[in-house]
Enzyme design. Structure first.
Site, PDB file in Angstrom:
ATOM      1  N   ASP A  13      19.926  74.173  75.611  1.00  0.00           N
ATOM      2  CA  ASP A  13      20.368  75.302  74.790  1.00  0.00           C
ATOM      3  C   ASP A  13      21.402  74.907  73.741  1.00  0.00           C
ATOM      4  OD1 ASP A  13      18.709  76.904  76.343  1.00  0.00           O
ATOM      5  OD2 ASP A  13      20.307  77.333  77.775  1.00  0.00           O
ATOM      6  N   LYS A  16      18.585  73.184  69.730  1.00  0.00           N
ATOM      7  CA  LYS A  16      17.538  72.248  69.292  1.00  0.00           C
ATOM      8  C   LYS A  16      16.514  72.954  68.416  1.00  0.00           C
ATOM      9  CE  LYS A  16      16.573  71.513  73.606  1.00  0.00           C
ATOM     10  NZ  LYS A  16      17.692  72.227  74.236  1.00  0.00           N
ATOM     11  N   GLY A  40      13.435  77.520  76.061  1.00  0.00           N
ATOM     12  CA  GLY A  40      13.479  78.697  75.197  1.00  0.00           C
ATOM     13  C   GLY A  40      14.238  78.300  73.950  1.00  0.00           C
ATOM     14  N   HIS A  41      13.539  78.165  72.839  1.00  0.00           N
ATOM     15  CA  HIS A  41      14.147  77.674  71.603  1.00  0.00           C
ATOM     16  C   HIS A  41      14.148  78.800  70.577  1.00  0.00           C
ATOM     17  CE1 HIS A  41      12.815  73.350  72.873  1.00  0.00           C
ATOM     18  NE2 HIS A  41      13.688  73.895  73.690  1.00  0.00           N
ATOM     19  N   GLN A 221      15.080  71.006  77.071  1.00  0.00           N
ATOM     20  CA  GLN A 221      16.201  70.862  77.997  1.00  0.00           C
ATOM     21  C   GLN A 221      17.270  69.943  77.373  1.00  0.00           C
ATOM     22  OE1 GLN A 221      12.791  70.446  79.601  1.00  0.00           O
ATOM     23  NE2 GLN A 221      13.000  72.646  79.507  1.00  0.00           N
TER      24      GLN A 221
END
Ligand code: GDP
Ligand code: IMO
Ligand code: MG
Length: 427
Positions: A13, A16, A40-41, A221
Site C-alpha cells: 500500500d 505503487k 488493491g492498487h 504487496q
C-alpha cells in the site's frame, strides 16, 4: 533502458498503483508478476478513482498492453469482474491482455478455507482471497492452472484431486464441502470468456524487450511481506521482491535495467505481525485519518507509524533499488517535528540493520526532524516545497543511499514532483 521493476519497499500500500500508472504513460507493456486479488492498487485520474486487484495499474492507458505472469494466482471471477468494470467505463481491455496459462487459478473453496483459517493466535490477518491455499497447493503440485481449465476434458482430472483434498479440509473447519461438478460448473462460463486471452506471458514480454519496447513490471504487496525475506510468518505467500519479476514472468535477471522502490513518507501495515514504529492511540488514529489509511481490498483500518529507515535500507538491499519514490508527503503537513526511526535497540545493543529474527523485540530509536505547516499538494518542483520538507526528502535520500526520482504530494496522477527518470539508473 527498457525494463523497470516497480516494487513496494514497506508492507504494501505504498502507492505503487499511482506510480505505475504514472510511469506507464511511457510504457508499451505493464506486467503483474506475483500475488493475486489480495492486492488493491488505487489510481486517481482527474478526480475519478479506479482500484485494480489483478489487472496491472497501467491498464488505464488505452494503448498499453497488459500481461499477467505465471507467478500470479488468479481468481477467474474477480478477473472477469474487473475487466467488465473497466469495459463499463468505456475502456477496452481484452484485445491487449495476455494471461499466462501457467498462472494458478484460485477456486471459491480455496478462498473459503483461507477465511476459515484466519482466526486464532497465529492468524496472519490475510485478505481472505485464497492466496495462501492457492500457492500452497501449487507448491504441493496439486494446484490447477488456468491452462488446465480450458475444456471440461482437461479440467475434470485436474480439479478432482484438488476437490478431494478440500473435502476433508472443509469438514475439519465446518465449511461446505466442494464437489467436482460444482467446481466445473463454476469455472466453465468464466473460462469461456478468459480463454481467448490465455497465452505465453514469457514470450510476450520477451518479444517486447527484443523490439526495444518499454516494459514495466508492477510488484504487488511489499518487501516486508515477501515469503522468504519478509516478517515470516506474517507475510503473503509469494515473492514480492524485485527478483520475483524474473521468476514470476519467465525472463532472466539480465533483462532488468532498473528497480524503482516505492515508500510512503511514513509507514503502514494491514494485518498482523511486527511493526516497530507503530503508533498506538490518538497519534496513530490521526495519521490514519489524515492519510485515509483503510485497505483498498478489505476496507480494514491500516496500522500507522513513523518512517523506518533500517527497514527501508533493507528494502534497498534485497531489491537492488536504483531509485525511490516517496509518496504521501502531503500527509505529514502540520507536525512540529517528525520522528524517524534510524536504528533499533534490542536488549542493550543498537543496530541499524533490520534483524532477521528479532523484529518483535526491536525497539525503535527515533531522531526528530523539523516539520512544516503548509499544504504542499500543489507543489510540482522541489522549490515549491517548504525548506523543511525538502530537508526531509534529502535526509531519506542520504540515509537510504538511493536517489529519489519522484515525490508524491497527492493521490491524483498530476500531484507529483518528478525529479529524475526512474527508467535510468540514478538521476
Ligand atoms: P498500492 O497498493 O501500493 O497501490 O497502494 P494503495 O492504493 O493500496 O494505497 C495507497 C493510497 O494512497 C491510495 O488511496 C492512493 O490513492 C493514495 N495515494 C497515493 N499517493 C498519494 C499521495 O502522495 N498523497 C495522498 N494523499 N494519497 C496518495
Ligand atoms: P498491495 O499490492 C497490504 C497482507 C495481508 C496479511 C498478509 C497475508 O495493495 O500493496 P494474504 O491475503 O496475501 O495471504 O495476506 O499480507 N497483504 C497486504 N497488505 N497490501 C497488499 O497488497 C497486501 N496483500 C496482502 O493484510 O497481513
Ligand atoms: Mg494496496
Amino acid at each position: 533502458m527498457t525494463a523497470i521493476v516497480v516494487v513496494g519497499a514497506q508492507w504494501g500500500d505504498e502507492g505503487k498503483g499511482k506510480i505505475v500508472d504514472l510511469v506507464a504513460e511511457r510504457a508499451d507493456v505493464v506486467v503483474r508478476y506475483g500475488g493475486g486479488a489480495n492486492a488493491g492498487h488505487t489510481l486517481k485520474v482527474n478526480g475519478q478513482k479506479v482500484v485494480t486487484h489483478l489487472l496491472p495499474s497501467g491498464v488505464l492507458h488505452p494503448s498499453t498492453r497488459c500481461v499477467l505472469g505465471a507467478g500470479m494466482v488468479i481468481d477467474p471471477k474477480v478477473l472477469l469482474d474487473e475487466i467488465l468494470e473497466l469495459e463499463g467505463r468505456g475502456l477496452s481491455v481484452r484485445g491487449r491482455l495476455t494471461i499466462s496459462s501457467r498462472a494458478h487459478a484460485t477456486m471459491p473453496f480455496q478462498a473459503a478455507i483461507d477465511r476459515a483459517a484466519n482466526a486464532g493466535p497465529r492468524a496472519i490477518g490475510t485478505t481472505g482471497r485464497g492466496i495462501g491455499p492457492t500457492y500452497s497447493d501449487k507448491s504441493a503440485r496439486v494446484g490447477v492452472r488456468l491452462g488446465d481449465l480450458v475444456s471440461a476434458a482437461r479440467a475434470k482430472p485436474a480439479i478432482e484431486a484438488l476437490v478431494e483434498a478440500y473435502r476433508a479440509r472443509a469438514r475439519a473447519v465446518g465449511a461446505p464441502e466442494p464437489t467436482v461438478d460444482e467446481a466445473l460448473a463454476y469455472v466453465e462460463p468464466l473460462m469461456r470468456e478468459i480463454q481467448p486471452m490465455l497465452g505465453d506471458a514469457s514470450l510476450a514480454v520477451d518479444r517486447a524487450l527484443r523490439a526495444n519496447e518499454r516494459v514495466v513490471f508492477e510488484g504487488a504487496q511489499g518487501t516486508l511481506l515477501d515469503l522468504d525475506h519478509g516478517t515470516y510468518p506474517f507475510v503473503t505467500s509469494s515473492n514480492t521482491v524485485a527478483g520475483g519479476a524474473c521468476t514470476g514472468t519467465g525472463i532472466g535477471p539480465t533483462r532488468i535495467d532498473a528497480v524503482f522502490g516505492i515508500t510512503k513518507a511514513y509507514c503502514t501495515r494491514v494485518g498482523h505481525g511486527p511493526f516497530p514504529t507503530e503508533l498506538h492511540g490518538p497519534a496513530g488514529d490521526s495519521l490514519r485519518e489524515a492519510g485515509e489509511e483503510y485497505g483498498a481490498t478489505t476496507g480494514r483500518p491500516r496500522r500507522c507509524g513513523w518512517l523506518d529507515l533500517p527497514a527501508l535500507r533493507y528494502a534497498a538491499r534485497v531489491n537492488g533499488l536504483t531509485a525511490l519514490a516517496v509518496t504521501k508527503l502531503d500527509i505529514l503537513s502540520g507536525y512540529d517535528e517528525i520522528p524517524v526511526c534510524t536504528k533499533y535497540r534490542i536488549d542493550d545493543a543498537h543496530t541499524s540493520e533490520l534483524p532477521v529474527d528479532d523484529l518483535e523485540r526491536a525497539e525503535p530509536v527515533f531522531e526528530r526532524f523539523p516539520g512544516w505547516k503548509e499544504n504542499i499538494s500543489k507543489a510540482r518542483t522541489l522549490d515549491d516545497l517548504p525548506a523543511t520538507a525538502r530537508a526531509y526528502i534529502a535526509m531519506i535520500e542520504a540515509r537510504v543511499e538511493v536517489n529519489i526520482a519522484m515525490v508524491s504530494v497527492g493521490a491524483d496522477r498530476a500531484e507529483t514532483i518528478v525529479l529524475g527518470d526512474p527508467f535510468a539508473r540514478g538521476r
